[in-house]
Design a protein around this motif. Structure first.
Motif, PDB file in Angstrom:
ATOM      1  N   GLU A   1       4.972  66.256  53.709  1.00 45.00           N
ATOM      2  CA  GLU A   1       3.788  65.412  53.854  1.00 45.00           C
ATOM      3  C   GLU A   1       4.101  63.969  53.505  1.00 45.00           C
ATOM      4  O   GLU A   1       5.024  63.668  52.722  1.00 45.00           O
ATOM      5  N   LEU A   2       3.316  63.101  54.076  1.00 40.87           N
ATOM      6  CA  LEU A   2       3.450  61.676  53.844  1.00 40.87           C
ATOM      7  C   LEU A   2       2.970  61.346  52.438  1.00 40.87           C
ATOM      8  O   LEU A   2       1.930  61.836  51.993  1.00 40.87           O
ATOM      9  N   VAL A   3       3.731  60.539  51.734  1.00 41.16           N
ATOM     10  CA  VAL A   3       3.333  60.069  50.406  1.00 41.16           C
ATOM     11  C   VAL A   3       2.769  58.652  50.502  1.00 41.16           C
ATOM     12  O   VAL A   3       1.866  58.275  49.748  1.00 41.16           O
ATOM     13  N   GLY A   4       3.308  57.869  51.425  1.00 38.41           N
ATOM     14  CA  GLY A   4       2.806  56.513  51.595  1.00 38.41           C
ATOM     15  C   GLY A   4       3.571  55.768  52.659  1.00 38.41           C
ATOM     16  O   GLY A   4       4.592  56.250  53.167  1.00 38.41           O
ATOM     17  N   ALA A   5       3.087  54.584  52.985  1.00 38.10           N
ATOM     18  CA  ALA A   5       3.728  53.765  54.016  1.00 38.10           C
ATOM     19  C   ALA A   5       3.405  52.296  53.774  1.00 38.10           C
ATOM     20  O   ALA A   5       2.449  51.968  53.052  1.00 38.10           O
ATOM     21  N   ASN A   6       4.210  51.442  54.374  1.00 33.17           N
ATOM     22  CA  ASN A   6       3.915  50.006  54.238  1.00 33.17           C
ATOM     23  C   ASN A   6       2.787  49.631  55.197  1.00 33.17           C
ATOM     24  O   ASN A   6       2.325  50.430  56.003  1.00 33.17           O
ATOM     25  N   ASP A   7       2.345  48.408  55.071  1.00 33.06           N
ATOM     26  CA  ASP A   7       1.110  48.007  55.746  1.00 33.06           C
ATOM     27  C   ASP A   7       1.310  47.432  57.139  1.00 33.06           C
ATOM     28  O   ASP A   7       0.345  47.314  57.898  1.00 33.06           O
ATOM     29  N   ALA A   8       2.526  47.014  57.458  1.00 35.18           N
ATOM     30  CA  ALA A   8       2.710  46.357  58.757  1.00 35.18           C
ATOM     31  C   ALA A   8       4.147  46.536  59.224  1.00 35.18           C
ATOM     32  O   ALA A   8       5.035  46.852  58.420  1.00 35.18           O
TER      33      ALA A   8
ATOM     34  N   ARG B   1       3.148  51.474  50.158  1.00 38.59           N
ATOM     35  CA  ARG B   1       1.976  51.809  49.353  1.00 38.59           C
ATOM     36  C   ARG B   1       1.914  53.321  49.205  1.00 38.59           C
ATOM     37  O   ARG B   1       2.013  54.038  50.201  1.00 38.59           O
ATOM     38  N   LEU B   2       1.742  53.784  47.963  1.00 39.97           N
ATOM     39  CA  LEU B   2       1.804  55.221  47.679  1.00 39.97           C
ATOM     40  C   LEU B   2       0.416  55.795  47.452  1.00 39.97           C
ATOM     41  O   LEU B   2      -0.409  55.197  46.755  1.00 39.97           O
ATOM     42  N   ASP B   3       0.165  56.936  48.038  1.00 42.53           N
ATOM     43  CA  ASP B   3      -1.075  57.656  47.799  1.00 42.53           C
ATOM     44  C   ASP B   3      -1.059  58.175  46.364  1.00 42.53           C
ATOM     45  O   ASP B   3      -0.107  58.873  45.962  1.00 42.53           O
TER      46      ASP B   3
ATOM     47  N   THR C   1      -0.828  62.095  45.842  1.00 46.53           N
ATOM     48  CA  THR C   1       0.422  62.707  46.315  1.00 46.53           C
ATOM     49  C   THR C   1       1.598  62.238  45.473  1.00 46.53           C
ATOM     50  O   THR C   1       2.495  63.021  45.158  1.00 46.53           O
TER      51      THR C   1
ATOM     52  N   ASN D   1      11.718  56.954  55.218  1.00 47.83           N
ATOM     53  CA  ASN D   1      11.847  56.872  56.669  1.00 47.83           C
ATOM     54  C   ASN D   1      11.750  55.409  57.115  1.00 47.83           C
ATOM     55  O   ASN D   1      10.779  54.720  56.777  1.00 47.83           O
TER      56      ASN D   1
ATOM     57  N   ARG E   1       7.465  51.137  60.890  1.00 52.99           N
ATOM     58  CA  ARG E   1       6.808  51.558  59.654  1.00 52.99           C
ATOM     59  C   ARG E   1       7.867  52.050  58.677  1.00 52.99           C
ATOM     60  O   ARG E   1       8.812  52.715  59.082  1.00 52.99           O
TER      61      ARG E   1
ATOM     62  N   PHE F   1       8.161  60.322  52.406  1.00 51.91           N
ATOM     63  CA  PHE F   1       7.707  61.698  52.611  1.00 51.91           C
ATOM     64  C   PHE F   1       8.227  62.567  51.481  1.00 51.91           C
ATOM     65  O   PHE F   1       9.323  62.356  50.965  1.00 51.91           O
TER      66      PHE F   1
ATOM     67  N   LEU G   1      -1.417  60.917  56.086  1.00 53.96           N
ATOM     68  CA  LEU G   1      -1.615  61.553  54.795  1.00 53.96           C
ATOM     69  C   LEU G   1      -2.354  62.868  55.015  1.00 53.96           C
ATOM     70  O   LEU G   1      -3.218  62.967  55.895  1.00 53.96           O
TER      71      LEU G   1
ATOM     72  N   ARG H   1      -5.510  63.859  57.833  1.00 48.69           N
ATOM     73  CA  ARG H   1      -5.012  64.391  59.102  1.00 48.69           C
ATOM     74  C   ARG H   1      -6.145  64.740  60.053  1.00 48.69           C
ATOM     75  O   ARG H   1      -6.117  64.409  61.238  1.00 48.69           O
TER      76      ARG H   1
ATOM     77  N   ARG I   1       2.549  52.863  66.075  1.00 50.88           N
ATOM     78  CA  ARG I   1       2.480  52.856  64.617  1.00 50.88           C
ATOM     79  C   ARG I   1       1.143  53.421  64.160  1.00 50.88           C
ATOM     80  O   ARG I   1       0.092  53.076  64.697  1.00 50.88           O
TER      81      ARG I   1
ATOM     82  N   ALA J   1      -1.477  54.189  57.367  1.00 51.45           N
ATOM     83  CA  ALA J   1      -1.566  55.349  56.480  1.00 51.45           C
ATOM     84  C   ALA J   1      -2.889  55.447  55.734  1.00 51.45           C
ATOM     85  O   ALA J   1      -3.318  56.547  55.387  1.00 51.45           O
ATOM     86  N   PHE J   2      -3.510  54.317  55.444  1.00 50.93           N
ATOM     87  CA  PHE J   2      -4.648  54.344  54.522  1.00 50.93           C
ATOM     88  C   PHE J   2      -5.921  53.797  55.151  1.00 50.93           C
ATOM     89  O   PHE J   2      -5.878  52.903  55.994  1.00 50.93           O
TER      90      PHE J   2
END
Lengths: 513, 257
Positions: A354-361, A375-377, A380, A405, A505, A509, B92, B96, B163, B166-167
């Motif tokens: 599962e995804l934990v977080g991703a950057n914004d752009a 950015r981290l959830d 998670t 990733n 992105r 994960f 996330l 989903r 893309r 995520a949030f």
């Protein structure tokens, strides 16, 4: 019965030993054959990849050349398997076919009937420079230019010094527990994600990524002035370089080392892997034979090493000969896990990703550095931390693996190598923090993968780096409790704006059991 | 996709509405009804507004919209497995379902809007050309579209994976945008073919099914350089031949069962 013995290129004796002399004679002879000849040097290279512009620009295609027939192109060319679980078996068959054709040429020229392709073990101490036989224009016969030399080989610093920097390659893939992985953000597996016929895809298996892809780019480099990529840098021209085959013999050897290093390291048994992509409507794997005929093969014929007619002189795993530690499982403060527990953990199949977080752009990589923050959830991230904590105190507890990733990396230039760092402070010098280096990647195949109407639909290539140990270490010092994880991309050579290197992105994960 | 050996829960999630839609289509009307005074012979002589009023009366918009929605679900559900899987894997866990719903809204919205164009085009052919000629005329234009480089470009864009944020609101917005974009390219690639079943005098359901199978076979092909020419459905054909050969006695093959 093992008739042919592939040996370490650095341990064949004096310079221009027989194996290299005959290889050079064979290359010279095969280069004289027309492109339409299935046993010609360039036809064999076109099986890996072909692109008119690249071949013309690197002096490999002239106006007098006739291309192979449509039937031959459709049967043989544009066939190499990448970003796929077929990567290893397809390349094994490719190298076998090539070796047989070279051997037949050697015999025709009066050489030994047991000639075998050497391999270049660039990971071995003191052997990371290209063998001398490839590095000089002169050769013993004195005529023309040494067939093993290439003017389209520029090296890591684009100065034609072909020395693989030890810090940029690793054999961590050998600790990967499973052959097949997925392209879902978690482990892509030792051999690659399950796909159909994949001349080019999105996510590479761990061995394909490191050291295969990055060694391609480190050898090929780019012309220092025109910036045209070297042969080895680009899949469309890679097999034109005589060193390609020694590189792939080594990759093939590493596959067997992985197989032998743990009982759990087995090849897939799924019918659609064993029977090849033809079983799912894709093209079959076809190679020319020494007499110009056709050899069709499937991965099922490539998976039994004992049944092959060749072997390697050294299948010792790297290190001491004992199984190396599995990646992502070194325990801070607890020392090495004993062999029994290690194996049990390795055999646990990680089901949940599962995804934990991703950057914004999207991130543009230009110049000497690019920075972003994932950015981290909160929930998670806390779960990952808790599982790392639990695993530290209980050796049998399931431990998450964490993957960074770099998604859908696109660009106009394959000749680019990045070092990737995570968790660096704003003012930290990456050179002072090797423990925060997630890995190094080479953009082999990114240019073709970025074309909107190309075979990959313009998706680019996604790089997956196992950073479990780094996250574990960060968590231990409270560095994984923040909302964001810093990521820094440091190119080995400055990236020009016109290279248009972007990372769509950057994400994190977790993969657990 | 066809080659995966893994059990894909998406196959069930999409398979159920697909099957239900086909069942509903089998039980209901799904063609365009033209009254006797309408048709090419009378079109140019009868007062056009009256003829069109009668055509609309016999084909109430809500019934047409309902039929179209069922048709879109039945035929397009198998084609969106890959983008839904992409959304699921790259979102996330707690977002989903919302991401897939936003995608479906965007995608479905585009297809409902396209219904007006497709049905209007079919009605136009039916009014302007004699029965039988309307299908042939539309078929020729569809064939021209099928072999065009633009069609291949549209198919290539159907494989694009944009893309995904995520949030928060950007996550929903990017999923919705993905649905809209994917829907747009899907409509461009597939909608012309979907005109044809409406113009057949009989066998609408069978024609729809045939078009659906063809669209799926097209979609599992890899992206290719856009050029003029019939590109075929090579993977589907090879798979069919492979499976057929597997049923025959295997002599000297290296195939693993």
């Amino acid at each position: 019965m093992k008739t042919f013995h592939r040996k370490n290129a650095w341990q064949l004796g004096d310079e221009w030993s027989d194996p290299f002399m005959w290889y050079a004679f064979a290359v010279e002879d095969m280069r004289k054959r027309p492109l339409t000849d299935r046993t010609s040097w360039r036809f064999l290279a076109g099986i890996h990849g072909f692109e008119v512009t690249r071949w013309v620009n690197t002096g490999s295609l002239g106006s007098n050349d006739d291309l192979p027939s449509d039937a031959d192109q459709q049967r043989f060319w544009f066939q190499c398997q990448h970003q796929s679980w077929y990567f290893l078996p397809w390349h094994r068959g490719y190298v076998i076919a090539f070796e047989k054709i070279v051997r037949a040429t050697v015999v025709k020229l009066g050489g030994p009937s047991d000639w075998a392709l050497p391999y270049w073990n660039y990971s071995k101490a003191g052997q990371n420079a290209i063998p001398a036989e490839f590095d000089a224009k002169g050769w013993p016969p004195g005529r023309d230019i040494n067939p093993l030399y290439s003017e389209w080989r520029f090296g890591p610093a684009n100065d034609m010094r072909i020395v693989i920097p030890p810090g940029r390659i690793n054999l961590n893939a050998l600790t990967e527990p499973n052959f097949a992985g997925a392209a879902n953000g978690g482990s892509p597996g030792f051999g690659g994600p399950e796909t159909g016929f994949s001349h080019a895809g999105n996510v590479s298996g761990r061995l394909e990524d490191q050291p295969h892809n990055i060694v391609h780019v480190l050898i090929g480099g780019s012309h220092p002035h025109t910036r045209v990529d070297g042969w080895m840098t680009d899949p469309a021209t890679a097999a034109l370089d005589p060193i390609f085959w020694l590189h792939h013999a080594n990759i093939d050897r590493l596959w067997q080392i992985w197989r032998q290093s743990a009982p759990a390291h087995v090849d897939p048994t799924a019918a659609n892997w064993l029977n090849g992509p033809a079983s799912a409507g894709g093209r079959r794997f076809s190679m020319p034979t020494a007499d110009g005929g056709i050899w069709d093969y499937t991965p099922s014929q490539m998976t039994d090493y004992d049944a092959l007619d060749y072997d390697y002189d050294d299948l010792t795993p790297p290190g001491s000969g004992a199984p190396p530690p599995p990646s992502g499982t070194s325990r801070l403060g607890d020392g090495r896990i004993d062999a029994g527990e290690e194996e049990a953990e390795l055999m646990a199949v990680a089901n949940e990703t599962e995804l934990v977080g991703a950057n914004d752009a999207s991130l543009q990589v230009t110049g000497r550095e690019a920075r972003t923050a994932v950015r981290l959830d909160t929930k998670t991230r806390a779960a990952v931390g808790a599982r790392l904590e639990a695993a530290r105190s209980d050796a049998l507890a399931a431990r998450d693996r964490v993957f960074l990733n770099l998604e859908n990396v696109r660009g106009a230039k394959d000749g680019t190598v990045f070092d990737v760092y995570v968790g660096l402070a704003e003012d930290a010098d990456p050179a002072d923090h090797p423990d925060r280096r997630a890995g190094s990647v080479g953009l082999f195949g990114v240019r073709q993968a970025s074309r909107g109407d190309g075979e990959q639909g313009g998706q680019g290539i996604t790089f997956v780096l196992d950073i479990t140990d780094i996250i574990d270490a960060l968590h231990l010092v409270g560095g994984f409790d923040a909302d964001r994880l810093a990521v820094r991309i440091v190119p080995a050579n400055p990236v020009a704006p016109e290279d248009n290197i972007t990372v769509e992105r950057v994400s994190l994960f977790r993969q657990g059991g | 996709m066809a080659w995966s050996s893994r059990k894909d829960p998406g196959a069930v999630i999409l398979g159920v509405p697909c099957l239900l839609a086909w069942t509903a289509l089998a039980g209901g009307a799904h063609g365009i009804v033209l009254p006797g005074i309408c048709g090419p012979a009378s079109f140019w002589s009868a007062p056009v507004p009256a003829a069109l009023d009668l055509a609309v009366l016999l084909n109430p918009p809500d019934r047409l919209a309902g039929s179209w929605a069922l048709m879109a679900v039945a035929m397009m559900a198998p084609l969106i497995g890959a983008p839904l899987r992409q959304l699921r894997e790259r979102s996330l866990a707690r977002l989903r379902s919302a991401a897939m719903l936003c995608f479906a809204l965007g995608y479905g919205g585009v297809w409902m809007a396209a219904g007006g164009i497709v049905l209007g085009t079919a009605l136009g052919f039916a009014l302007l050309l004699p029965p039988g000629w309307s299908a042939a005329g539309a078929g020729l234009l569809v064939l021209l579209w099928q072999v065009s480089p633009t069609k291949q470009h549209c198919l290539n864009r159907c494989h694009a994976r944009p893309r995904i944020a995520a949030f928060g609101a950007p996550a929903a917005a990017s999923a919705l945008r993905y649905g809209l974009t994917h829907g747009r390219w899907c409509v461009a690639a597939s909608a012309p073919l979907m005109v044809l079943p409406f113009l057949l005098p009989a066998g609408h359901l069978a024609a729809m099914a045939a078009v659906a199978v063809f669209l799926y076979a097209e979609r599992i092909e890899r992206p290719a350089p856009p050029r003029w020419g019939w590109r075929g459905t090579t993977i589907a054909w090879r798979l069919t031949l492979y499976k057929a050969a597997a049923l025959a006695p295997a002599a000297g093959t290296n195939r693993v069962a």
